[in-house]
Design an enzyme around this catalytic site. Structure first.
Site, PDB file in Angstrom:
ATOM      1  N   GLY A  11       1.097  -1.291  -0.217  1.00 25.80           N
ATOM      2  CA  GLY A  11       0.148   0.604  -0.132  1.00 25.80           C
ATOM      3  C   GLY A  11       1.357   1.058  -0.472  1.00 25.80           C
ATOM      4  N   ASN A  12       2.142   1.366   1.042  1.00 23.11           N
ATOM      5  CA  ASN A  12       2.979   2.330   0.315  1.00 23.11           C
ATOM      6  C   ASN A  12       3.189   2.850  -0.572  1.00 23.11           C
ATOM      7  OD1 ASN A  12       2.753   3.204   3.535  1.00 23.11           O
ATOM      8  ND2 ASN A  12       3.781   1.468   4.280  1.00 23.11           N
ATOM      9  N   LYS A 127      -0.123  -3.526  14.069  1.00 20.74           N
ATOM     10  CA  LYS A 127      -0.444  -3.111  12.469  1.00 20.74           C
ATOM     11  C   LYS A 127      -0.229  -1.431  12.283  1.00 20.74           C
ATOM     12  CE  LYS A 127      -0.336  -3.708   7.891  1.00 20.74           C
ATOM     13  NZ  LYS A 127       0.537  -3.673   6.914  1.00 20.74           N
ATOM     14  N   LYS A 211      -1.566  -7.534   4.575  1.00 21.33           N
ATOM     15  CA  LYS A 211      -1.447  -7.650   3.129  1.00 21.33           C
ATOM     16  C   LYS A 211      -0.781  -9.503   2.820  1.00 21.33           C
ATOM     17  CE  LYS A 211       1.819  -6.214   0.554  1.00 21.33           C
ATOM     18  NZ  LYS A 211       2.612  -6.495   0.527  1.00 21.33           N
ATOM     19  N   LYS A 273       6.962 -10.120   5.534  1.00 18.38           N
ATOM     20  CA  LYS A 273       7.053 -10.152   3.970  1.00 18.38           C
ATOM     21  C   LYS A 273       8.215 -11.868   4.534  1.00 18.38           C
ATOM     22  CE  LYS A 273       7.310  -5.931   1.930  1.00 18.38           C
ATOM     23  NZ  LYS A 273       6.648  -5.272   3.237  1.00 18.38           N
TER      24      LYS A 273
END
Length: 309
Positions: A11-12, A127, A211, A273
Site C-alpha cells: 500500500g505504501n 499494524k 496483506k 514479508k
C-alpha cells in the site's frame, strides 16, 4: 511454462493521494502485464495501510465536524479502500492490456477474510496504518482520538491497529471461478476485510490483516505456483545498514526463521514479508520477495530472494 502467480503489492507503494496513486499504478501495471503477456495467470493482492488510515481519520474528522451523521466503522473503511484501489489497478491494468492488444477481463472482488475473534493480536495493536506524523502531532492525535500511535521504522509515527492472522478467504470460490474463466483478479485488498464467524454469520471486526499474510493464504487456497511479494528492494538483506550487510538470493525456511529470531528484519517492514514467504513455502509453494521492476526476472529466478523448504 506458464504459472499461476499471486502478486502482493504494498500500500505504501501506491502513493499518498488518489491522484498520485492513479499516476503510479499506470507504471505498476506494466511489469504485471508483462507477466500476463508471457501466459501466466496473475492474481493481485495489495496493501491499504496508508489509505485505510486516511479514510478512517477523514470520516472521523467529518463526523466530529458534523459534516456527516456518524463516523465510518473500520471494516467499512477497509471495503472503501478495496473499492478505490481496486478501481485504479483494474483501470491501469486494463488500459495496459488494451494497449498491447491483449483481450483480458480485469475484476476487483470485495473480499472478506476470516479471522479468529480470540486471536491475541486484538489485545496488542501492531499494524501501522495511515499517514506518518512527527512525535508532537502523533501525541496530539492520540490524546484527541484515543488512537495508539507508535514510531514506525524510523520514518515517523503512525496509528497502529490489531492485525490478526487470516484463517480463510470467504470469496475464494468466486476468485477461483474468475481465474478459471481467464480473468485477472484483484482480491484480498488491504489483507481483506476482517470478519469473525458467530452463530453461522459473518461480522466485520475493526482490524487490518497484513496483506502479505493474506496473500500467502490466498496463494495457498488457489493453489498458486508462486507468491511474489513486491517491495522497495531487489533482495532481502541481513545485517541491514551495517558494514557486513548481505543480500540473499535464496533462503531455506530454516534459515529465514533463524534470521527472524535474530532480529534482522524490521517488524513494520520486511519481517511480515519474510514470515508470509515462510508460510507459503511451508505449504509447498515458491515464495519470492523482489522489487516491482524486477517482478518478471524474479519469476524466472533471475532476481529477488526465493524462500523454499
Amino acid at each position: 511454462m506458464s504459472k499461476r502467480i499471486v502478486i502482493a503489492l504494498g500500500g505504501n507503494a501506491l502513493g499518498n493521494t488518489p491522484y498520485e496513486q492513479l499516476q503510479l499504478v499506470t507504471e505498476t501495471a506494466k511489469p504485471i502485464v508483462d507477466l500476463i503477456e508471457q501466459g501466466n495467470e496473475v492474481i493481485i493482492a495489495h496493501g491499504n495501510g496508508p489509505q485505510v488510515g486516511m479514510i478512517n481519520l477523514g470520516m472521523s474528522t467529518a463526523a466530529e465536524a458534523k459534516a456527516i451523521k456518524s463516523d465510518m466503522p473500520f471494516p467499512e473503511c477497509g471495503a472503501m479502500s478495496q473499492g478505490y484501489i481496486g478501481y485504479h489497478l483494474q483501470n491501469a491494468i486494463g488500459n495496459e492490456l488494451a494497449a498491447r492488444g491483449l483481450k483480458k477481463e480485469v475484476a476487483t472482488v470485495v473480499t472478506q477474510v476470516l479471522v479468529d475473534e480470540n486471536d491475541p493480536a486484538f489485545q496488542n495493536p501492531t499494524k501501522p496504518i495511515g499517514a506518518f506524523y512527527d512525535k508532537e502531532t502523533a501525541e496530539k492525535i492520540a490524546a484527541e482520538k484515543g488512537y495508539t500511535m507508535v514510531e514506525d521504522a524510523g520514518r515517523g509515527y503512525r496509528q497502529v491497529v490489531p492485525s490478526p492472522k487470516p484463517i480463510d478467504v470467504i470469496e475464494k470460490n468466486t476468485v477461483n471461478a474468475l481465474i478459471q474463466s481467464g480473468c485477472v483478479v484483484i482480491t484480498v485488498g488491504g489483507g481483506g476485510i476482517p470478519v469473525i464467524r458467530k452463530d453461522g454469520k459473518l461480522y466485520g471486526t475493526p482490524a487490518v490483516i497484513d496483506k502479505d499474510f493474506a496473500s500467502a493464504k490466498l496463494a495457498e487456497l488457489v493453489k498458486a505456483d508462486a507468491l511474489v511479494i513486491l517491495t522497495a528492494v531487489d533482495r532481502v538483506c541481513i545485517n541491514w545498514g551495517k558494514p557486513n550487510q548481505e543480500s540473499l538470493s535464496e533462503m531455506t525456511v530454516a534459515e529465514a526463521e533463524k534470521y527472524c529470531e535474530e532480529g534482522h528484519f524490521a517488524p513494520g517492514s520486511m519481517l511480515p514479508k519474510v514470515k508470509a514467504a515462510i508460510s507459503f513455502a511451508k505449504a509447498g509453494g515458491s515464495a519470492i520477495i523482489a522489487s516491482l521492476e524486477n517482478a518478471g526476472a524474479a519469476v524466472k529466478g533471475e532476481s529477488g530472494t526465493v524462500v523454499h523448504l
